[in-house]
Design a protein around this motif. Structure first.
Motif, PDB file in Angstrom:
ATOM      1  N   GLU A   1       0.808  -1.211   0.000  1.00 19.39           N
ATOM      2  CA  GLU A   1       0.000   0.000   0.000  1.00 19.39           C
ATOM      3  C   GLU A   1       0.845   1.266   0.000  1.00 19.39           C
ATOM      4  OE1 GLU A   1      -2.609  -0.346   3.356  1.00 19.39           O
ATOM      5  OE2 GLU A   1      -4.098  -1.505   2.233  1.00 19.39           O
ATOM      6  N   ARG A   2       2.109   1.161   0.390  1.00 19.90           N
ATOM      7  CA  ARG A   2       2.942   2.361   0.529  1.00 19.90           C
ATOM      8  C   ARG A   2       3.439   2.887  -0.802  1.00 19.90           C
ATOM      9  NH1 ARG A   2       7.771   3.084   4.888  1.00 19.90           N
ATOM     10  NH2 ARG A   2       5.937   3.514   6.177  1.00 19.90           N
ATOM     11  N   VAL A   3       3.879   1.998  -1.680  1.00 18.84           N
ATOM     12  CA  VAL A   3       4.502   2.419  -2.936  1.00 18.84           C
ATOM     13  C   VAL A   3       4.150   1.453  -4.055  1.00 18.84           C
ATOM     14  CG1 VAL A   3       6.495   3.592  -1.884  1.00 18.84           C
ATOM     15  CG2 VAL A   3       6.631   1.136  -2.397  1.00 18.84           C
ATOM     16  N   VAL A   4       4.274   1.946  -5.288  1.00 23.49           N
ATOM     17  CA  VAL A   4       4.307   1.090  -6.473  1.00 23.49           C
ATOM     18  C   VAL A   4       5.776   0.766  -6.719  1.00 23.49           C
ATOM     19  CG1 VAL A   4       3.959   1.003  -8.976  1.00 23.49           C
ATOM     20  CG2 VAL A   4       2.234   2.080  -7.508  1.00 23.49           C
ATOM     21  N   ARG A   5       6.108  -0.513  -6.741  1.00 22.13           N
ATOM     22  CA  ARG A   5       7.512  -0.908  -6.906  1.00 22.13           C
ATOM     23  C   ARG A   5       7.766  -1.419  -8.323  1.00 22.13           C
ATOM     24  NH1 ARG A   5       9.200  -5.203  -2.607  1.00 22.13           N
ATOM     25  NH2 ARG A   5      11.270  -4.616  -3.401  1.00 22.13           N
ATOM     26  N   SER A   6       8.734  -0.801  -8.995  1.00 19.57           N
ATOM     27  CA  SER A   6       9.237  -1.296 -10.276  1.00 19.57           C
ATOM     28  C   SER A   6      10.623  -1.872  -9.988  1.00 19.57           C
ATOM     29  CB  SER A   6       9.323  -0.167 -11.301  1.00 19.57           C
ATOM     30  OG  SER A   6       9.919  -0.609 -12.496  1.00 19.57           O
ATOM     31  N   THR A   7      10.694  -3.191  -9.869  1.00 16.43           N
ATOM     32  CA  THR A   7      11.904  -3.825  -9.333  1.00 16.43           C
ATOM     33  C   THR A   7      12.891  -4.328 -10.381  1.00 16.43           C
ATOM     34  OG1 THR A   7      10.701  -5.918  -9.153  1.00 16.43           O
ATOM     35  CG2 THR A   7      10.728  -4.510  -7.217  1.00 16.43           C
ATOM     36  N   GLU A   8      12.431  -4.579 -11.597  1.00 20.04           N
ATOM     37  CA  GLU A   8      13.343  -5.114 -12.606  1.00 20.04           C
ATOM     38  C   GLU A   8      14.466  -4.137 -12.932  1.00 20.04           C
ATOM     39  OE1 GLU A   8      13.488  -8.216 -14.046  1.00 20.04           O
ATOM     40  OE2 GLU A   8      12.073  -8.650 -12.424  1.00 20.04           O
ATOM     41  N   VAL A   9      14.187  -2.841 -12.813  1.00 25.28           N
ATOM     42  CA  VAL A   9      15.212  -1.854 -13.182  1.00 25.28           C
ATOM     43  C   VAL A   9      16.426  -1.926 -12.261  1.00 25.28           C
ATOM     44  CG1 VAL A   9      13.650  -0.266 -14.328  1.00 25.28           C
ATOM     45  CG2 VAL A   9      13.967  -0.072 -11.863  1.00 25.28           C
TER      46      VAL A   9
END
Length: 363
Positions: free
Chosen positions: A277-285
């Motif tokens: 709920e805190r953040v949208v995570r884009s992890t592949e980068v």
């Protein structure tokens, strides 16, 4: 289903030369659908035929699909029968939009017209109207749905009602459409024109934000500018829009570094499936840029909803992970690199598990 952009023209309230220029300009920007109102005609049948045929022929030469908005009084005025739609086919139109409905059986029968004209239904009612028509075995390939627009301030649809109405059509795999409003256009079907959106929340938003929202719902195929004439700048901005994934307008901080700029603008972002709920995570980068240094900067303030942050050198394995802030928090291991525009913050609600998204730089 392919997504399209459309414009609207009101031949009885506008200049023919301006209409022709508008058709050319919109087509040059990738628009391919034309909504043309016949609700206000006052001239005799011969003049109506000549005027509309010229415009429709031009539109067809530019590869528009042309739908005429009609009502029962127009049929009476022009001496047309609902059992014989050849008048509209002779004009060159691809279909007609029924501003008012019948008993279901009539609409179903109309979808079998020998001219193969599209019959477009009014979508802005949350009733079993469509179910009734389909129960009479309507010819679904020739059946569309299109919402109303609302010229009066404060009368557009609320989003929850809009979704309920639209889902009735989308679950039957019918093509759907809704209207957005230019912020500079002044022409519509009636003397009152406070903009012509379907959703009330859109009335004063930038036109690109309105379109992004409708496409992001996943239930609207065609987005049509309801009023005329949109500016060249609005047409160009909509034409450049990605219709198939959310692209956020990001104002980058001047203190952001080249690595962060590349991460933000040159990468495909995907929200993790196990969401927080805190953040949208884009992890592949972070894997792509694991070897790139990223010194801390702009990391001591509280991050607010819509801020975009990137993990810095103090974040261990999470260095260079990009996140979009959903809930305010502080974390010195993250660098603030920019902000999503205020008008686009509601679009964050459409970034769910595995949603793909990108950023474009706001100048």
């Amino acid at each position: 289903m392919p997504r399209r952009l459309g414009i609207s023209i009101y031949p009885d309230h506008s200049d023919e030369a301006h209409n022709e220029r508008y058709l050319h300009q919109a087509a040059a920007n990738g628009f391919s659908r034309l909504f043309m109102s016949m609700l206000e005609i006052t001239e005799d049948k011969d003049r109506v035929v000549a005027k509309y045929r010229r415009l429709i022929q031009l539109a067809k030469s530019l590869d528009y699909e042309v739908i005429l908005d009609v009502a029962p009084n127009i049929f009476a005025q022009l001496g047309i029968s609902y059992d014989d739609l050849s008048f509209f086919a002779d004009l060159g139109a691809d279909g007609i939009r029924l501003d008012q409905g019948f008993d279901g059986q009539k609409e179903a029968l109309m979808t079998y017209n020998p001219q193969h004209l599209i019959i477009e239904l009014n979508m802005s009612n949350d009733v079993a109207y469509l179910d009734n028509i389909l129960s009479y075995q309507a010819n679904k390939p020739f059946l569309y749905g299109c919402h109303n627009f609302y010229p009066q301030e404060g009368t557009g649809l609320p989003e929850d009602f809009f979704m309920a109405c639209t889902n009735r059509f989308k679950r039957n795999n019918l093509r759907t459409a809704a209207f957005i409003s230019s912020q500079v256009a002044t022409i519509g079907p009636w003397s009152v024109n406070d903009g012509l959106p379907t959703l009330e929340a859109h009335r004063h938003l930038p036109i690109t934000v309105q379109a992004k929202h409708l496409f992001a719902t996943g239930v609207i195929d065609d987005v049509i500018i309801g009023n005329a004439y949109a500016s060249d700048e609005e047409l160009a901005a909509l034409g450049a829009l990605d219709r198939y994934q959310l692209t956020f307008n990001l104002a980058l901080l001047p203190t952001s570094n080249p690595v962060e700029r590349t991460i933000a603008f040159d990468c495909q972002h995907v929200r993790r499936g196990d969401i927080t709920e805190r953040v949208v995570r884009s992890t592949e980068v972070r894997k792509q840029f694991a070897a790139e240094a990223n010194a801390p900067h702009d990391n001591t303030r509280q991050f607010e909803r819509g801020d975009v942050v990137v993990g810095n050198d103090d974040f261990g394995k999470y260095k260079n992970e990009l996140q979009v802030v959903l809930e305010p928090h502080t974390d010195a291991r993250k660098n603030l690199i920019g902000h999503i525009s205020q008008a686009e913050l509601p679009l964050l609600d459409f970034v769910g598990p595995w949603t793909k998204f990108k950023f474009e730089e706001r100048k």
